[in-house]
Each structure stands twice: as structure tokens, then as C-alpha cells.
Design a protein around this motif. Sequence first.
Motif, PDB file in Angstrom:
ATOM      1  N   THR A 232       3.025   7.929  13.069  1.00 25.40           N
ATOM      2  CA  THR A 232       2.000   8.681  12.346  1.00 25.40           C
ATOM      3  C   THR A 232       2.503   8.987  10.942  1.00 25.40           C
ATOM      4  N   LYS A 233       1.788   8.526   9.921  1.00 25.45           N
ATOM      5  CA  LYS A 233       2.212   8.707   8.534  1.00 25.45           C
ATOM      6  C   LYS A 233       1.472   9.868   7.857  1.00 25.45           C
ATOM      7  N   THR A 234       0.157   9.847   7.885  1.00 26.35           N
ATOM      8  CA  THR A 234      -0.634  10.902   7.247  1.00 26.35           C
ATOM      9  C   THR A 234      -1.734  11.359   8.185  1.00 26.35           C
ATOM     10  N   ALA A 235      -2.323  12.505   7.867  1.00 27.37           N
ATOM     11  CA  ALA A 235      -3.450  13.042   8.636  1.00 27.37           C
ATOM     12  C   ALA A 235      -4.444  13.654   7.672  1.00 27.37           C
ATOM     13  N   SER A 236      -5.714  13.292   7.817  1.00 29.34           N
ATOM     14  CA  SER A 236      -6.771  13.814   6.944  1.00 29.34           C
ATOM     15  C   SER A 236      -7.807  14.536   7.791  1.00 29.34           C
ATOM     16  N   VAL A 237      -8.084  15.776   7.451  1.00 30.42           N
ATOM     17  CA  VAL A 237      -9.097  16.572   8.136  1.00 30.42           C
ATOM     18  C   VAL A 237     -10.381  16.496   7.325  1.00 30.42           C
ATOM     19  N   THR A 238     -11.475  16.115   7.982  1.00 29.56           N
ATOM     20  CA  THR A 238     -12.756  15.919   7.304  1.00 29.56           C
ATOM     21  C   THR A 238     -13.834  16.753   7.986  1.00 29.56           C
ATOM     22  N   LYS A 239     -14.633  17.407   7.177  1.00 29.25           N
ATOM     23  CA  LYS A 239     -15.781  18.156   7.692  1.00 29.25           C
ATOM     24  C   LYS A 239     -17.020  17.286   7.547  1.00 29.25           C
ATOM     25  N   LYS A 240     -17.658  16.972   8.678  1.00 31.51           N
ATOM     26  CA  LYS A 240     -18.876  16.164   8.668  1.00 31.51           C
ATOM     27  C   LYS A 240     -20.049  16.996   9.162  1.00 31.51           C
ATOM     28  N   ALA A 241     -21.204  16.351   9.238  1.00 37.24           N
ATOM     29  CA  ALA A 241     -22.419  17.086   9.585  1.00 37.24           C
ATOM     30  C   ALA A 241     -22.367  17.660  10.998  1.00 37.24           C
ATOM     31  N   ASP A 242     -21.670  16.965  11.894  1.00 38.52           N
ATOM     32  CA  ASP A 242     -21.653  17.409  13.290  1.00 38.52           C
ATOM     33  C   ASP A 242     -20.316  18.007  13.708  1.00 38.52           C
ATOM     34  N   GLY A 243     -19.473  18.377  12.759  1.00 40.60           N
ATOM     35  CA  GLY A 243     -18.214  19.013  13.126  1.00 40.60           C
ATOM     36  C   GLY A 243     -17.049  18.514  12.292  1.00 40.60           C
ATOM     37  N   TYR A 244     -15.839  18.696  12.833  1.00 41.10           N
ATOM     38  CA  TYR A 244     -14.600  18.361  12.125  1.00 41.10           C
ATOM     39  C   TYR A 244     -13.932  17.162  12.798  1.00 41.10           C
ATOM     40  N   TYR A 245     -13.355  16.299  11.969  1.00 43.52           N
ATOM     41  CA  TYR A 245     -12.669  15.106  12.452  1.00 43.52           C
ATOM     42  C   TYR A 245     -11.292  15.025  11.797  1.00 43.52           C
ATOM     43  N   ILE A 246     -10.387  14.347  12.485  1.00 37.16           N
ATOM     44  CA  ILE A 246      -9.064  14.082  11.910  1.00 37.16           C
ATOM     45  C   ILE A 246      -8.812  12.585  11.955  1.00 37.16           C
ATOM     46  N   THR A 247      -8.356  12.046  10.824  1.00 36.16           N
ATOM     47  CA  THR A 247      -8.049  10.627  10.703  1.00 36.16           C
ATOM     48  C   THR A 247      -6.550  10.465  10.563  1.00 36.16           C
ATOM     49  N   LEU A 248      -5.935   9.804  11.543  1.00 33.04           N
ATOM     50  CA  LEU A 248      -4.495   9.578  11.533  1.00 33.04           C
ATOM     51  C   LEU A 248      -4.212   8.186  10.982  1.00 33.04           C
ATOM     52  N   SER A 249      -3.382   8.113   9.954  1.00 35.06           N
ATOM     53  CA  SER A 249      -2.945   6.827   9.422  1.00 35.06           C
ATOM     54  C   SER A 249      -1.676   6.425  10.164  1.00 35.06           C
ATOM     55  N   LEU A 250      -1.738   5.313  10.890  1.00 40.21           N
ATOM     56  CA  LEU A 250      -0.642   4.863  11.742  1.00 40.21           C
ATOM     57  C   LEU A 250      -0.007   3.611  11.166  1.00 40.21           C
ATOM     58  N   GLU A 251       1.301   3.515  11.306  1.00 44.27           N
ATOM     59  CA  GLU A 251       2.036   2.348  10.824  1.00 44.27           C
ATOM     60  C   GLU A 251       2.513   1.532  12.010  1.00 44.27           C
ATOM     61  N   ASP A 252       2.139   0.259  12.007  1.00 44.91           N
ATOM     62  CA  ASP A 252       2.561  -0.664  13.058  1.00 44.91           C
ATOM     63  C   ASP A 252       3.683  -1.527  12.488  1.00 44.91           C
ATOM     64  N   PRO A 253       4.885  -1.510  13.104  1.00 48.70           N
ATOM     65  CA  PRO A 253       6.001  -2.296  12.548  1.00 48.70           C
ATOM     66  C   PRO A 253       5.767  -3.799  12.608  1.00 48.70           C
ATOM     67  N   THR A 254       4.905  -4.266  13.521  1.00 49.76           N
ATOM     68  CA  THR A 254       4.652  -5.701  13.635  1.00 49.76           C
ATOM     69  C   THR A 254       3.674  -6.145  12.552  1.00 49.76           C
ATOM     70  N   VAL A 255       3.826  -7.374  12.090  1.00 49.54           N
ATOM     71  CA  VAL A 255       2.944  -7.950  11.073  1.00 49.54           C
ATOM     72  C   VAL A 255       2.065  -8.994  11.744  1.00 49.54           C
ATOM     73  N   PRO A 256       0.729  -8.844  11.697  1.00 45.18           N
ATOM     74  CA  PRO A 256      -0.138  -9.821  12.362  1.00 45.18           C
ATOM     75  C   PRO A 256      -0.062 -11.190  11.687  1.00 45.18           C
ATOM     76  N   THR A 257       0.041 -12.232  12.488  1.00 46.82           N
ATOM     77  CA  THR A 257       0.058 -13.607  11.990  1.00 46.82           C
ATOM     78  C   THR A 257      -0.988 -14.408  12.750  1.00 46.82           C
ATOM     79  N   ILE A 258      -1.360 -15.526  12.186  1.00 49.44           N
ATOM     80  CA  ILE A 258      -2.348 -16.387  12.848  1.00 49.44           C
ATOM     81  C   ILE A 258      -1.745 -16.966  14.122  1.00 49.44           C
ATOM     82  N   LYS A 259      -2.489 -16.918  15.196  1.00 47.71           N
ATOM     83  CA  LYS A 259      -1.998 -17.406  16.483  1.00 47.71           C
ATOM     84  C   LYS A 259      -1.586 -18.871  16.379  1.00 47.71           C
ATOM     85  N   PRO A 260      -0.419 -19.229  16.951  1.00 46.59           N
ATOM     86  CA  PRO A 260       0.022 -20.629  16.862  1.00 46.59           C
ATOM     87  C   PRO A 260      -0.844 -21.571  17.700  1.00 46.59           C
TER      88      PRO A 260
END
Length: 407
Positions: A166-194
Motif C-alpha cells: 500500500t503506497k497512498t490512500a485517498s479519501v473521497t466524499k461522493k454523493a452516496d457516502g465516503y470512499y477510500i482509494t488505495l494505490s497498490l504497488e505490484d512488484p511483478t511487471v506484466p508481460t505479453i503471454k508467451p
Amino acid sequence: MRTAYQYKLRPTKQQATEIDRWLSMLCSQYNYLLADRFNWYEQNRCPINACPLICYLPELRDNPDYYSQKKTLPNLKKTHPHYSDIHSQVLQDVVKRVKVTFDRFLGGDSNGKRSGRPRFKSRDRYRTFTYPQMKDDCIQGSLINLPKLGNIKVILHRPIPDGFKTKTASVTKKADGYYITLSLEDPTVPTIKPNINPESITGIDLGLKEFLTTSDGEPVAIPQHYRKSQKRLRVIQKRVSRRKKGSNRRRKAVKQLGKQHKKVADKRKDFHFKTALRLLSKYDVVVHEDLNVKGLVMSRQALSMHDAGWSSFLSILSNKAENAGLLVIAVNPKNTSQDCSSCGMKVPKKLHERWHSCQCGCSLDRDHNAAINIKNRALGHRVLKAKSLLSNSRIVLEAYTVLVESV
């Protein structure tokens, strides 16, 4: 690789009041810092390349940049002690937002495209604050620990994958309540399937009669979420316009209107994700037109195009394909509806003509013909050629191995 997971928050009344108070104070600080930059900009710029003999000389001071404005925060907490209730990094992130906004106005983004003049935000428009750093164990069970706000209940509708940080967290107020957006870091790098299959390819033609048509002739019906909810939106919008500005009744009506618009947007987003999943589970390569959606919406069909959400769908399709190791290719859209998919001859058609009929005997739906043309144009794509050669060499190698073993 970075990815974002969004969850619904269930704060207590006291926590919700504190979040609203934070947003109000952060909005005031954002407007103050933006005004400081505008004051310097207006005083130190000159519309011509020469100064008159008699001119007003402004007070000389340094350009308020990111670091100089950041140094004003300790003094802010002394003059306004209530700002000490906000987490220090959240307050620093406001300075960063002002910097990014003003830099895009003056110099443009990474592509050199300049944004419009930044606007001062009302309290209803400032809805998000960000924690630039979060601990990996911030979520314990159904609670998330946000510094200076405490443990808040969170609806974990899907678990965070193992190995993601978990790198960052953003709290957002929307019309129907509060949300949190977690920015996640994946150590793997996606590549095209062989083992991608270049033969498992389809072209899609986006439209307004059908949302899309594949080169196999399979149409996907357009849901028209906004069109279907226009009657309800019209009733609520009239309710808003009839009520007195600043009143509690108008505020309640505005909140109801926001909820209805969010419901339409959520339905559209859900449809886009499900359609992208259906395509990528059936095909390894999806080809679409490289559409200039911004230019297309400058027409009488703008409302229907916005309702379809082509740009959002193509973005979701590309991201999901990249994560799955599949290919999404954009090709030149010129004359895909006019050219014959069988002989290549140009058959001019007006927009209301929905059937393609050529002298060579090819007769099929206009969108189906365009989807086949889109697929054919992708066969010359360099990435697809490389994958095809790799696949063919693997087949030859396997055949040679079988032959040697039989001898």
C-alpha cells in the motif's frame, strides 16, 4: 506496476463530521495557495516585449514554488491552530496539488498539452484528500487505520492480493457516502503471454446502434443507461431549480440528483468491465479503431456518445488486457465502414445506410463489415507479426522434434 482498489467507508457521525471539517479547511488552504501564485504571476508578467518609460514596479519577491509554499505550513499552524488537527502529510499534499495544477497551466503536461486557467474551488467541489504514505498493515479485519482520524470501518468487497504494498490512500466524499482509494504497488511487471495465439483475434467496431460488433458478427447491445434514466433525472432537476438557493430543501434535492447521476455512472462502468472481460476471456488479441472521441462528440450525437462511454471502455479494455498479458491494438479508422471487407473496393455509404452491399457479392451489416476491416488491418501490425512468427517457429520446432524422435 501500480493499481488502485476502491472501497466504501462506513465512518461514525463524529468521523464523518471530522472528514467534512478537514475538506473545508483544505479547500481554504488550496484557494489561498493558488491565489498567492496568481498574485505573483499577474504582477510579474508583461503582455509586450518592452516596458514603458513609466510603469508600476511590483514588490520584488521570489516565485512561490513548491518548497517556499511548503515552508509556510508551520507558520499556518501557529496563526490558525485548528490546522494542527490535520495530518501533516495531508496538508503538504495540498501544496503538491497546487503545484501540479499551476505547472500544467503554464508549461503543460508530459505531452506538452496545456490545461486551462486553474479555478478556485468551492467547498462542494473539493472532495478528496490524500495520505502520501500508508503502512502495509493499515487494514486490520474490517477496519482501516487513518492517522488522526482513527479506525474507520471499511467494506472489503475484495481482498488485497498477497505481495501488494500500500503506497497512498485517498479519501473521497461522493454523493452516496465516503470512499477510500488505495494505490497498490505490484512488484511483478506484466508481460505479453508467451503462448498467445495470434489466430485468436477479433476486430470490434464501436457504434450507437449496437455498442460494438465483433468481426465474427456478434453484436453487443447498447444499454443507454442515461437515456433510460432521463425521465427520473428531469423530475429531480426540476425539483432543484424550483427551490430557493442556499436552503436546506435545495441542498437535499441536489444530493438526491447527485445520487441518481452516480447510479447511472456506476451502471455504465459495470457494463464496460463485464464487456471487456467477456472479450478478453474469448480472444487473445482485440483490435479497435484509434478514435478521436473528443472530436466525435462535437456533433449532434454527443449525448449518445457520452452515454456509450467509448473512451472509458477502451481505457478499461487496454488496462485489463495488459494485466492479463493479452494484446489490444488500435488501427487507423479511415474508411473502415466504406471499404469492402471482401475485395477492398470503396463502397460509399451515408450514415443512415446500415447495410453493406458490394459488386463482388459481399452483402452484410455495415458494422460487421467494418469490424472485419479493422481485424484485417491489424494483421500487418508489427507486434502481431512477431507473435505470429514466434508461434510458427514453435510449431516447426515441435514438428522437427517429433520427426527426429520417430527416426
